[in-house]
Design an enzyme around this catalytic site. Sequence first.
Site, PDB file in Angstrom:
ATOM      1  N   ASP A  10     -45.333  27.119  61.834  1.00  0.00           N
ATOM      2  CA  ASP A  10     -45.073  26.090  60.827  1.00  0.00           C
ATOM      3  C   ASP A  10     -45.946  24.876  61.121  1.00  0.00           C
ATOM      4  O   ASP A  10     -46.027  24.410  62.255  1.00  0.00           O
ATOM      5  CB  ASP A  10     -43.592  25.711  60.890  1.00  0.00           C
ATOM      6  CG  ASP A  10     -43.120  24.899  59.691  1.00  0.00           C
ATOM      7  OD1 ASP A  10     -43.971  24.313  58.988  1.00  0.00           O
ATOM      8  OD2 ASP A  10     -41.898  24.847  59.466  1.00  0.00           O
ATOM      9  N   CYS A  41     -40.463  21.097  60.459  1.00  0.00           N
ATOM     10  CA  CYS A  41     -39.433  22.079  60.094  1.00  0.00           C
ATOM     11  C   CYS A  41     -38.072  21.422  59.865  1.00  0.00           C
ATOM     12  O   CYS A  41     -37.395  21.009  60.818  1.00  0.00           O
ATOM     13  CB  CYS A  41     -39.320  23.174  61.139  1.00  0.00           C
ATOM     14  SG  CYS A  41     -38.226  24.522  60.634  1.00  0.00           S
ATOM     15  N   GLY A  42     -37.673  21.338  58.600  1.00  0.00           N
ATOM     16  CA  GLY A  42     -36.438  20.647  58.257  1.00  0.00           C
ATOM     17  C   GLY A  42     -35.173  21.367  58.668  1.00  0.00           C
ATOM     18  O   GLY A  42     -34.252  20.761  59.245  1.00  0.00           O
ATOM     19  N   SER A  61     -35.217  25.713  53.135  1.00  0.00           N
ATOM     20  CA  SER A  61     -36.311  25.189  53.950  1.00  0.00           C
ATOM     21  C   SER A  61     -36.431  23.719  53.626  1.00  0.00           C
ATOM     22  O   SER A  61     -36.551  23.344  52.457  1.00  0.00           O
ATOM     23  CB  SER A  61     -37.629  25.899  53.636  1.00  0.00           C
ATOM     24  OG  SER A  61     -38.737  25.123  54.062  1.00  0.00           O
ATOM     25  N   GLY A  62     -36.411  22.875  54.662  1.00  0.00           N
ATOM     26  CA  GLY A  62     -36.508  21.441  54.415  1.00  0.00           C
ATOM     27  C   GLY A  62     -37.846  21.041  53.842  1.00  0.00           C
ATOM     28  O   GLY A  62     -37.924  20.301  52.856  1.00  0.00           O
ATOM     29  N   SER A  63     -38.948  21.527  54.433  1.00  0.00           N
ATOM     30  CA  SER A  63     -40.271  21.153  53.926  1.00  0.00           C
ATOM     31  C   SER A  63     -40.471  21.639  52.502  1.00  0.00           C
ATOM     32  O   SER A  63     -41.019  20.920  51.653  1.00  0.00           O
ATOM     33  CB  SER A  63     -41.367  21.699  54.846  1.00  0.00           C
ATOM     34  OG  SER A  63     -41.395  23.109  54.832  1.00  0.00           O
TER      35      SER A  63
END
Length: 335
Positions: free
Chosen positions: A244, A248-249, A86-88
């Site tokens: 989200d 969203c990464g 997950s990017g975040s």
Amino acid sequence: MLQTVDVHCAGEIGRVVTGGVLDLPGATMADKLAHINEVDDSLRRLLCSEPRSGPAGSFVLLTPATTPEADTGFIVLQPDQAHAMSGSNAMCAVTALLETGMKQMIEPETVVVLDTAAGLVRAVAQCEDAKVLRVTLDMPPSFVAQKAARIDTDLWGSVAYDLCFGGVFYALVDVDQLGLTIAPENARALATSGVALRDRIAATTAILHPTTPALNGLAYVMFRSDEPDGAIRTCTTLRPGRVDRSPCGTGSNANVAVRYAEGRMKPGDVVVSRSIIGGEFITEFIGEARVGPYAATRNRVSGQCWIYTMSQIGLDPSDPFQTGFMLSDTWGGTA
């Protein structure tokens, strides 16, 4: 007793577990991810459901790395399952590691390497006066597994989607097909619609990663629309029923693969992803790659995080809710 550093990334909560958890079985991060999802998910259920948690946000599990190039292992725990990337949440983890001194902060830039089931993720943190101002992630290669696939639905007829991998698998859906816009007042409708679409696609489509079976399966539906200034408005929907808060990464990573496949982006191009509440990530297309049979893109995604609290989570042996619970009044109709 578990210790967490609680961080948000453009509004999306990532509670980084910094103490109290032993290592997980498995020689690789893919093995560790599979252990949680297939063997023992008691820690995930303990943390991610009531009464110790709520619908919004994730927990970030840091483990010993399985490769010497990495600083730490990284797994995301959410109410539905554990996820590879997950990017975040990666930005939250980097911010927590540096701002609490778990890894020495070097100004103006500090490099942190995360060991994930989707591959090594190199993070560069821009630092000033003991604060992380921005985190830039070299994301796992993203690719389009199916372009313009379709699913028949009772409510919306035939819905087109792009099946993409950006660290996890996404179905990317143009939101206007559902007669909705990505706006705060539509969050509940988007959440329930996205989860329903995700479940229908997952039930009818084999979604297999070409090299890593632990990454198989559809994680999310992300709704998207083009903004007048060239940005992408995004809304990732998460089981059992929420949206989200961040842009969203991994979804932004996947979106570049689609634009590349459509001839709309080339190496060196940059695109802004904008969330349902207006937060922004910047994604740079840095080069081409290949994942199994798929043409892929290598991208950098960047954003900023803020620590807002530190907490301890305990479990009384007599607690009747040791594995937690979810109710549809709070979690949505699929809880």
